[in-house]
Design an enzyme around this catalytic site. Sequence first.
Site, short mmCIF file in Angstrom:
data_model
loop_
_atom_site.label_atom_id
_atom_site.label_comp_id
_atom_site.label_asym_id
_atom_site.label_seq_id
_atom_site.Cartn_x
_atom_site.Cartn_y
_atom_site.Cartn_z
N GLU A 1 0.84 -1.19 0.00
CA GLU A 1 0.00 0.00 0.00
C GLU A 1 0.87 1.23 0.00
O GLU A 1 1.96 1.21 0.56
CB GLU A 1 -0.86 0.03 1.26
CG GLU A 1 -2.15 -0.69 1.09
CD GLU A 1 -2.98 -0.67 2.35
OE1 GLU A 1 -2.99 0.35 3.06
OE2 GLU A 1 -3.61 -1.70 2.62
N GLY B 1 6.75 -2.28 7.07
CA GLY B 1 8.13 -2.72 7.28
C GLY B 1 8.94 -1.80 8.16
O GLY B 1 8.57 -0.66 8.43
N GLU B 2 10.05 -2.35 8.66
CA GLU B 2 10.96 -1.59 9.52
C GLU B 2 12.18 -1.21 8.67
O GLU B 2 13.00 -2.06 8.34
CB GLU B 2 11.36 -2.47 10.72
CG GLU B 2 12.51 -1.94 11.54
CD GLU B 2 12.39 -0.48 11.97
OE1 GLU B 2 11.39 -0.10 12.60
OE2 GLU B 2 13.32 0.29 11.66
N CYS C 1 -4.74 1.52 8.07
CA CYS C 1 -3.61 1.24 7.18
C CYS C 1 -3.36 -0.27 7.06
O CYS C 1 -3.39 -0.98 8.04
CB CYS C 1 -2.37 1.92 7.77
SG CYS C 1 -1.27 2.45 6.51
N CYS D 1 4.81 -5.55 16.48
CA CYS D 1 4.14 -4.61 17.40
C CYS D 1 2.66 -4.98 17.54
O CYS D 1 2.00 -5.30 16.55
CB CYS D 1 4.29 -3.17 16.88
SG CYS D 1 6.01 -2.70 16.67
N CYS E 1 -0.14 -3.12 15.34
CA CYS E 1 0.11 -2.81 13.93
C CYS E 1 -0.37 -3.91 12.98
O CYS E 1 -0.19 -5.10 13.25
CB CYS E 1 1.60 -2.57 13.73
SG CYS E 1 2.05 -2.24 12.02
N CYS F 1 4.07 8.20 1.20
CA CYS F 1 4.45 7.28 2.27
C CYS F 1 4.75 5.93 1.63
O CYS F 1 3.87 5.34 1.00
CB CYS F 1 3.29 7.18 3.26
SG CYS F 1 3.59 5.96 4.55
N CYS G 1 6.45 -7.51 8.17
CA CYS G 1 7.39 -6.93 9.14
C CYS G 1 7.69 -7.97 10.21
O CYS G 1 6.81 -8.73 10.61
CB CYS G 1 6.80 -5.67 9.76
SG CYS G 1 7.96 -4.83 10.86
N1 SAH Z 1 8.36 0.28 11.15
C1 SAH Z 1 8.49 1.67 11.29
C2 SAH Z 1 7.81 2.46 10.20
C3 SAH Z 1 6.49 1.98 9.69
S1 SAH Z 1 5.14 2.07 10.79
C4 SAH Z 1 8.01 2.12 12.64
O1 SAH Z 1 7.42 1.33 13.35
O2 SAH Z 1 8.28 3.25 12.98
C5 SAH Z 1 4.65 3.78 10.68
C6 SAH Z 1 4.04 4.34 11.95
O3 SAH Z 1 2.70 3.84 12.14
C7 SAH Z 1 4.80 3.97 13.20
O4 SAH Z 1 4.94 5.08 14.04
C8 SAH Z 1 3.90 2.94 13.83
O5 SAH Z 1 4.15 2.76 15.18
C9 SAH Z 1 2.54 3.49 13.48
N2 SAH Z 1 1.43 2.56 13.63
C10 SAH Z 1 1.38 1.24 13.37
N3 SAH Z 1 0.17 0.73 13.64
C11 SAH Z 1 -0.59 1.76 14.07
C12 SAH Z 1 -1.94 1.88 14.53
N4 SAH Z 1 -2.75 0.82 14.59
N5 SAH Z 1 -2.37 3.10 14.89
C13 SAH Z 1 -1.56 4.18 14.83
N6 SAH Z 1 -0.28 4.13 14.44
C14 SAH Z 1 0.20 2.93 14.07
FE1 SF4 Z 2 6.07 -2.32 14.37
FE2 SF4 Z 2 6.57 -0.54 12.39
FE3 SF4 Z 2 6.75 -3.19 11.95
FE4 SF4 Z 2 4.37 -2.11 12.34
S1 SF4 Z 2 5.74 -1.70 10.64
S2 SF4 Z 2 5.13 -4.06 13.26
S3 SF4 Z 2 4.85 -0.52 13.84
S4 SF4 Z 2 8.00 -1.99 13.34
#
Ligand code: SAH
Ligand code: SF4
Length: 352
Positions: free
Chosen positions: A94, A161-162, A335, A118, A121, A107, A114
């Site tokens: 996406e 992804g990270e 997302c 988390c 997510c 973005c 990933c």
């Molecule tokens: N992996 C990286 C970048 C991608 S995630 C990271 O974690 O920073 C992009 C952002 O979306 C991150 O700040 C993440 O914590 C946040 N995010 C993920 N799931 C979310 C959710 N359900 N609600 C709000 N923010 C979320």
């Molecule tokens: Fe965590 Fe970022 Fe990976 Fe989602 S994309 S699982 S927020 S590290």
Amino acid sequence: MSSKKDIASLNLCELEEELRSMNLPKFRAKQIYDWIHKKLVTDFCEMTNISKELIGRLNESYEIPSCSIERKLVSKLDGTVKYLFRLPDGEYLECVVMDYKYGHTICVSTQVGCKMGCAFCASGIGGFKRHLAPSEILSQIYTAQKDLGFRISRIVLMGMGEPLDNYDNVMKFLELVSDENGLNIGMRHISLSTSGIVPRIYDLLENEPQLTLSVSLHAPNNEIRSRIMPVNKSWDVGELLEACRVYADKTSRRISFEYAMMKGVNDTPECARELATRLKGILCHVNLIPANEVKEKSHQRSDDDSINKFKSILEKSGLTVTIRRTLGSDINASCGQLRRDKINEDSTEGKE
Ligand code: SAH
Ligand code: SF4
């Protein structure tokens, strides 16, 4: 995966080297590089100043990995565009293009899936599939820009992804996208968001100090953060904030801390006070995000009252705080939703 070599992940020097081994002159490399990274073509046949014979040779050995548009949604509220892209191996990504005051921002994703797991997510639900090549990260921008017909001037690495878990490819992507022979997007117009792979933050400081760094903090202490972000067990809040302090001091650039507000998890006034204490002295900005609710996950978004109270506690202690405004709320459907719907759809079709 194809056995052909990915020509769009090479920088100009590497491409010159590559063509030299085919006994081709240097200017050919510049022409081809121009076609791929300035004119954004995805097929050697479109390179009109290259002979048929050479196009045939290029086709035999090389490919230009690119994504195609599977679906496109446009917000009626603010023009935000959301794409579902399909990669040549059938994976989906996406990608969102937002219209901010200061220009169009895209973005992009850096991995399919990933590993970080988390709790809140959607990106990691199906697990980790694979890293994206530099060309595949670029292709998200190229495909969107071609489709939209206007220049994209800012990039956030905040999709699936990270990015710091795919460090080398992300660094190469940054080199290519900021190249004056390509899109030429300055490093100051690019933000990278990480869940906190601490050693890589120090590497970033060495390699790309102009980049804007966002850190997904989401909790003021180890007890809460380890519960929602497994990465915290490897590098805890203290180590992460120390790296952030060093990064901000050395670059004089403000770190943006992302904090997704989840009801009853991390949104109490005590959490706000603890966070304020821990961030004291770090050149930073806090971005409060009303958490997106995800079908497969149990967390709920904090209510506006708690978010506003949280914000004012942080502000009273001298921090600058914003609440992220939601763009494209009519197409957002949280997302990662488009991709998961598509995967479910495909697997149902496969069963029939
Ligand atoms: N992996 C990286 C970048 C991608 S995630 C990271 O974690 O920073 C992009 C952002 O979306 C991150 O700040 C993440 O914590 C946040 N995010 C993920 N799931 C979310 C959710 N359900 N609600 C709000 N923010 C979320
Ligand atoms: Fe965590 Fe970022 Fe990976 Fe989602 S994309 S699982 S927020 S590290």
